[in-house]
Design a protein around this motif. Sequence first.
Motif, PDB file in Angstrom:
ATOM      1  N   ASN A 198      65.212  65.386   1.368  1.00 13.49           N
ATOM      2  CA  ASN A 198      64.708  65.984   0.112  1.00 13.49           C
ATOM      3  C   ASN A 198      63.382  65.315  -0.048  1.00 13.49           C
ATOM      4  O   ASN A 198      62.325  65.908  -0.541  1.00 13.49           O
ATOM      5  CB  ASN A 198      65.541  65.612  -0.881  1.00 13.49           C
ATOM      6  CG  ASN A 198      66.838  66.700  -0.813  1.00 13.49           C
ATOM      7  OD1 ASN A 198      66.884  67.524  -0.341  1.00 13.49           O
ATOM      8  ND2 ASN A 198      67.709  66.156  -1.646  1.00 13.49           N
ATOM      9  N   THR A 202      59.634  67.076  -0.671  1.00 13.34           N
ATOM     10  CA  THR A 202      58.762  67.116  -1.567  1.00 13.34           C
ATOM     11  C   THR A 202      57.539  66.263  -1.526  1.00 13.34           C
ATOM     12  O   THR A 202      56.266  67.078  -1.951  1.00 13.34           O
ATOM     13  CB  THR A 202      59.540  66.216  -2.702  1.00 13.34           C
ATOM     14  OG1 THR A 202      60.908  66.643  -2.933  1.00 13.34           O
ATOM     15  CG2 THR A 202      58.867  65.956  -4.086  1.00 13.34           C
ATOM     16  N   LEU A 340      67.584  68.817  -5.236  1.00 14.43           N
ATOM     17  CA  LEU A 340      66.265  68.818  -5.361  1.00 14.43           C
ATOM     18  C   LEU A 340      66.073  68.328  -7.039  1.00 14.43           C
ATOM     19  O   LEU A 340      65.110  67.808  -7.611  1.00 14.43           O
ATOM     20  CB  LEU A 340      65.485  69.868  -5.044  1.00 14.43           C
ATOM     21  CG  LEU A 340      65.211  70.193  -3.518  1.00 14.43           C
ATOM     22  CD1 LEU A 340      64.516  71.420  -3.243  1.00 14.43           C
ATOM     23  CD2 LEU A 340      64.574  68.949  -3.000  1.00 14.43           C
TER      24      LEU A 340
END
Length: 415
Positions: A198, A202, A340
Amino acid sequence: MSLRHQYNSSKGLVKRRTNYGLRAKWLTLCIILFAIELVIVYFRIHDVILVISLHLNIKLDWIRGLETNCDAASDQNLFNYANPLLPTGEDTSPIPLCPDSPPYLLGKQDLGNENEDVDMNSLIKNYTHVQAGGRYQPKECTARHKVAIIVPHRNRERHLRQFLRAIHPMMERQQADYGVFVIHQTGTGTFNKAKLLNIGYTEALKEDNYDCFIFHDVDLLAEDDRNLYRCADVPRHLSVGIDKWDYQLPYDALFGGVIAMTKEQFNRVNGYSNEYWGWGAEDDDMYVRILHSCLGLERAQYDVAKYRMAYHPSDKSNRVNPYRYTLLVGAAERQRRDGLNNLHYSVVDNKRMPLYTNITADVGKPPLNPKTNSFGNGIDIVVSISLLVLMLTMTCCTCVKSRLPHVLLCPRRIP
């Protein structure tokens, strides 16, 4: 013998033959033991049974329900999802769009000797086409995707060098516009692979507007460059055959190793779960999320989707997650709030290396006790099943003592 005496004897005989009533104390004990068995199954091996069944390709109700609800939920926008905007062939750039089938592919790749270490300085000298941060884009055409390769990592430097040696020439031959992001977990705490993925997603979007993401284990090396690292209109599983498993898919729900997802697809499933501290089940959780989001999935062509897994000893800081089965069973209901949208971390270092971008992140500490690692291993499962068998045996004995079988099989007779 008098008639009265004969009558009493007969009456007594009738009483002895028809006294099939329940014994209250044994029946109560039977019910208590049965309740204990239910507790054992639910809290000790319930999750184990569910996941073993999943891995044996037995369709469970909680999985089947996710699939059957897709038709009803197809119009719902669960996670701000938009249909993937894949290249259509129209291009306004003066450079033509790269062909759908790259012309420079070699097929089977030479991965070298697994036991031979790779010198990083030699790689840097040989791979001059790779820009700082592990970036590359073809000069002769416009790539069909902008690909970010996300690699979770800690204390696997040798595997990382082998990975870099294999990935860069393959991606160049595939005419890909790509960047390699190695997400390194700082410290020696419990490893969290899913959270690192994750973070990689990002942080990569902060570098460039990537539209395709390859989530890649560092110890997997592609054996064939015809296995294109591209995204499609559904999530793709690229590592279908691994030599460790004799190039066979261990179970139908496997969706890990190397997978490809567009930005829109990854947003729709809310990324990976952040709750899987230690080894195991985060990939199965993603499989459940994809079904729950009604995305569907596909696997790369089997004859080219083959990988070699580099050997590595067990990592003491990446022990089996003792709660992975419980987490997996609740994956669908936890999806909205875990991923997220609740990702918390801090970047310790972001450095553009010659062949990759190294992002060192502090992922925090697990909310559960990381030293608790007995549940879910072989010994614990044996103990749980043995305890259940013992309780079943005791229940059967008390069931007989309470005369419940006699009541059910031989109804009470009225003299």
